[in-house]
Design an enzyme around this catalytic site. Structure first.
Site, mmCIF file in Angstrom:
data_model
loop_
_atom_site.group_PDB
_atom_site.id
_atom_site.type_symbol
_atom_site.label_atom_id
_atom_site.label_comp_id
_atom_site.label_asym_id
_atom_site.label_seq_id
_atom_site.Cartn_x
_atom_site.Cartn_y
_atom_site.Cartn_z
ATOM 1 N N HIS A 191 -27.770 53.921 -34.361
ATOM 2 C CA HIS A 191 -26.734 53.260 -34.937
ATOM 3 C C HIS A 191 -26.314 52.014 -34.126
ATOM 4 O O HIS A 191 -25.318 51.287 -34.474
ATOM 5 C CB HIS A 191 -25.602 54.318 -34.653
ATOM 6 C CG HIS A 191 -24.217 53.901 -35.472
ATOM 7 N ND1 HIS A 191 -23.095 53.618 -35.023
ATOM 8 C CD2 HIS A 191 -24.271 53.970 -36.861
ATOM 9 C CE1 HIS A 191 -22.177 53.612 -36.042
ATOM 10 N NE2 HIS A 191 -22.842 53.640 -37.150
ATOM 11 N N LYS A 193 -26.149 48.144 -32.965
ATOM 12 C CA LYS A 193 -25.982 46.855 -33.716
ATOM 13 C C LYS A 193 -26.151 45.641 -32.962
ATOM 14 O O LYS A 193 -25.277 45.270 -31.965
ATOM 15 C CB LYS A 193 -24.610 46.715 -34.625
ATOM 16 C CG LYS A 193 -24.293 47.998 -35.356
ATOM 17 C CD LYS A 193 -25.233 48.572 -36.377
ATOM 18 C CE LYS A 193 -24.803 49.842 -36.705
ATOM 19 N NZ LYS A 193 -23.466 50.024 -37.351
ATOM 20 N N ASP A 198 -33.157 34.615 -28.545
ATOM 21 C CA ASP A 198 -33.607 33.929 -27.414
ATOM 22 C C ASP A 198 -32.523 34.279 -26.257
ATOM 23 O O ASP A 198 -32.611 35.433 -25.755
ATOM 24 C CB ASP A 198 -33.314 32.332 -27.345
ATOM 25 C CG ASP A 198 -34.523 31.834 -28.264
ATOM 26 O OD1 ASP A 198 -35.524 32.733 -28.475
ATOM 27 O OD2 ASP A 198 -34.574 30.704 -28.810
#
Length: 531
Positions: A191, A193, A198
């Site tokens: 789950h 995110k 870079d």
């Protein structure tokens, strides 16, 4: 044991593009220290530091942290701004893109085209994507997240493109064989995110699909910090090494899942117990408060580092014993707010799916703060509104939980201090109606309008988040006045489309719930949160 774990972590991740490995050292002292005698009332900065000291003192013992300047954090406001920034950062990346998400929408051709063009333009660029195996293959052999991504490997090669699918060790054997798709996601998901490019990273609760790019409100913080980005890159790499590898295939599904011998543990489907044992050894050191970067890459002068970023993880299903850091950190913050010295403080808590872990609900009510605000989705701004099957009953179930929360607030005689607001944007039948998926916590110190503390990331703060799913978050503690203003603006604009709800509002006929919704409530309880 800690040294051995650190060594394993480094050796497992050294060959990946995840950045430098980590070592253990004594926790560093914080700039937030107690002021000199008599300075608390004469110097606002010292007073701020004094009020923050009880928070950071224990946080330093809970999780790793990095010192940056507040200007290195940009707060994005809308789904479209998130999407345009995401594409912009992909185009500008020179070395490495890593994306950890629950899923990428199977029709997100523009996003894939943006990734493809970046890989074509820059031969040195590498791409690593981590999604959940259950969600990412749900529609297979029909088009799915995995089949959408597999052609990138075929075009650019496995040395430049790595697609990983994490599979929970909780769903194996007969359970995996007979529990239907979608329902089986109740046993745990990837789950996190994390959207890294870079030396920059976006932390959010948003997935990568059209609704999150257009009309599903979430939160999005862009960190321009090599230290913070490399830490989360290592975290992404560690979970990837515990995940299935996607390979292009001529099969109807268009892909196949393999378990490389180079992975850090045996397959969770073949040996779930050993999988957890090996995962614990790999991850425990990485998320320890004693973990620091081998080199400090941030060039900001020490006297300008006015913001601490605590990197929090909740990996309960992978750790034995569980040494996750998110729940202890949130618990500590709310427990500290129960002190009378914080009576003039304020806080805002939001969750799109209103089902906070019972301990957190009680801690929110127990705070001494004279102003507390809870924001949640109205039933028709919930992502499950009019969803087919039993999940369509979930908005009513979350409404029932909100009503119970207000009842508890009343029982504790906190009605004047704690308000609950429902978020709604657009009429029920409006095709431009938005849904609400934002989650987080803001804390403003006594006599301050703007927050000095905020928590942003993937967690829904539910029982499920704290037992089944993999979550990653950043806890920001700042003395930077401009960043405080940005956090205050974020807190305010999320309330623009919300209204106060009372116990009388929930008592209205249209808010009554029947047996079917109560059955959905049982499902929420069994799964510990939202599907």
């Amino acid at each position: 044991m800690l040294t051995r774990t650190a060594s394993r972590c480094c050796s497992k991740l050294r060959s990946s593009a995840c950045g430098p490995c980590f070592r253990f050292s004594k926790p560093q002292c914080r700039r937030f220290s107690m002021p000199a005698s008599g300075a608390a009332h004469s110097s606002p900065p010292a007073s701020s530091a004094a009020m923050l000291a009880p928070f950071v003192g224990e946080l330093d013992n809970i999780a790793p942290s990095f010192k940056i300047n507040g200007s290195q954090i940009r707060v994005l406001q809308t789904p479209s701004e998130f999407y345009e920034t995401l594409k912009e950062k992909i185009r500008k990346a020179e070395r490495h893109i890593f994306l950890s998400t629950l899923y990428i929408g199977k029709s997100e051709k523009e996003l894939i085209a943006t990734l493809r063009q970046a890989l074509r333009d820059k031969p040195q660029l590498r791409l690593s994507i981590l999604t959940d195996a259950l969600r990412g293959t749900r529609e297979a052999p029909e088009p799915s997240c995995a089949s959408l991504l597999a052609p990138l490997i075929a075009e650019f090669g496995a040395d430049r493109v790595e697609i990983r699918l994490y599979h929970t060790p909780n769903l194996t054997g007969l359970r995996k064989k007979y529990i239907p798709k979608r329902i089986n996601e109740g046993w745990g998901l990837q789950h996190m995110k994390l959207y890294g490019f870079d030396d920059e990273i976006i932390l959010s609760g948003a997935n990568l699909s059209n609704d999150y790019f257009t009309n599903r409100q979430d939160r999005y913080h862009l960190f321009s910090s090599k230290d913070v980005t490399e830490y989360f890159s290592n975290l992404h790499g560690a979970i990837s090494s515990l995940s299935f590898l996607v390979e292009p295939s001529e099969s109807p599904a268009g892909f196949e899942m393999t378990w490389p011998e180079t992975n850090s543990a045996p397959s969770p489907l073949a040996n779930p117990k050993q999988f957890v044992t090996e995962a614990s050894g790999l991850l425990a050191g990485l998320i320890s408060a004693k973990t620091t970067a081998l080199t400090a890459n941030d060039q900001t002068p020490a006297d300008k580092k006015d913001t601490s970023v605590y990197v929090l993880s909740q990996f309960s299903q992978l750790l034995s014993p569980d040494t996750s850091t998110e729940l202890p950190a949130v618990t500590h913050i709310l427990h500290t707010l129960a002190s009378p010295r914080y009576a003039k403080s304020s806080w805002t808590f939001t969750a799109g799916y209103f089902n906070p872990a019972p301990s957190l609900s009680q801690l929110l009510i127990n705070t001494a703060s004279e102003k507390g605000t809870v924001i949640t989705a109205s039933p028709d701004a919930n992502g499950f509104y009019k969803s087919p099957g039993v999940s369509g009953l979930l908005p009513g179930a979350y409404t029932l939980l909100a009503r119970r929360f207000l009842h508890s607030v009343h029982q504790h005689k906190r009605d004047s201090a704690i308000t609950l607001r429902e978020w709604k944007r657009g009429a029920v039948d409006d095709p431009d109606r938005w849904t609400y998926h934002a989650k987080g916590l803001w804390v403003a110190l006594p006599h301050s309008q703007n927050p000095s503390i905020t928590l942003v990331g993937s967690s829904n703060y539910t029982k499920r988040s704290y037992s089944l799913d993999l979550e990653a978050n950043a806890l920001i503690v700042t003395e930077n006045e401009e960043l405080k203003m940005r956090l205050g603006d974020e807190q305010r604009w999320l309330q623009e489309h919300s209204v106060n709800m009372t116990r009388d509002d929930f008592a209205k006929t249209e808010r009554r719930v029947g047996l079917r919704v109560r059955l959905a409530m049982l499902m929420v309880k069994l799964l510990g949160g939202a599907l």
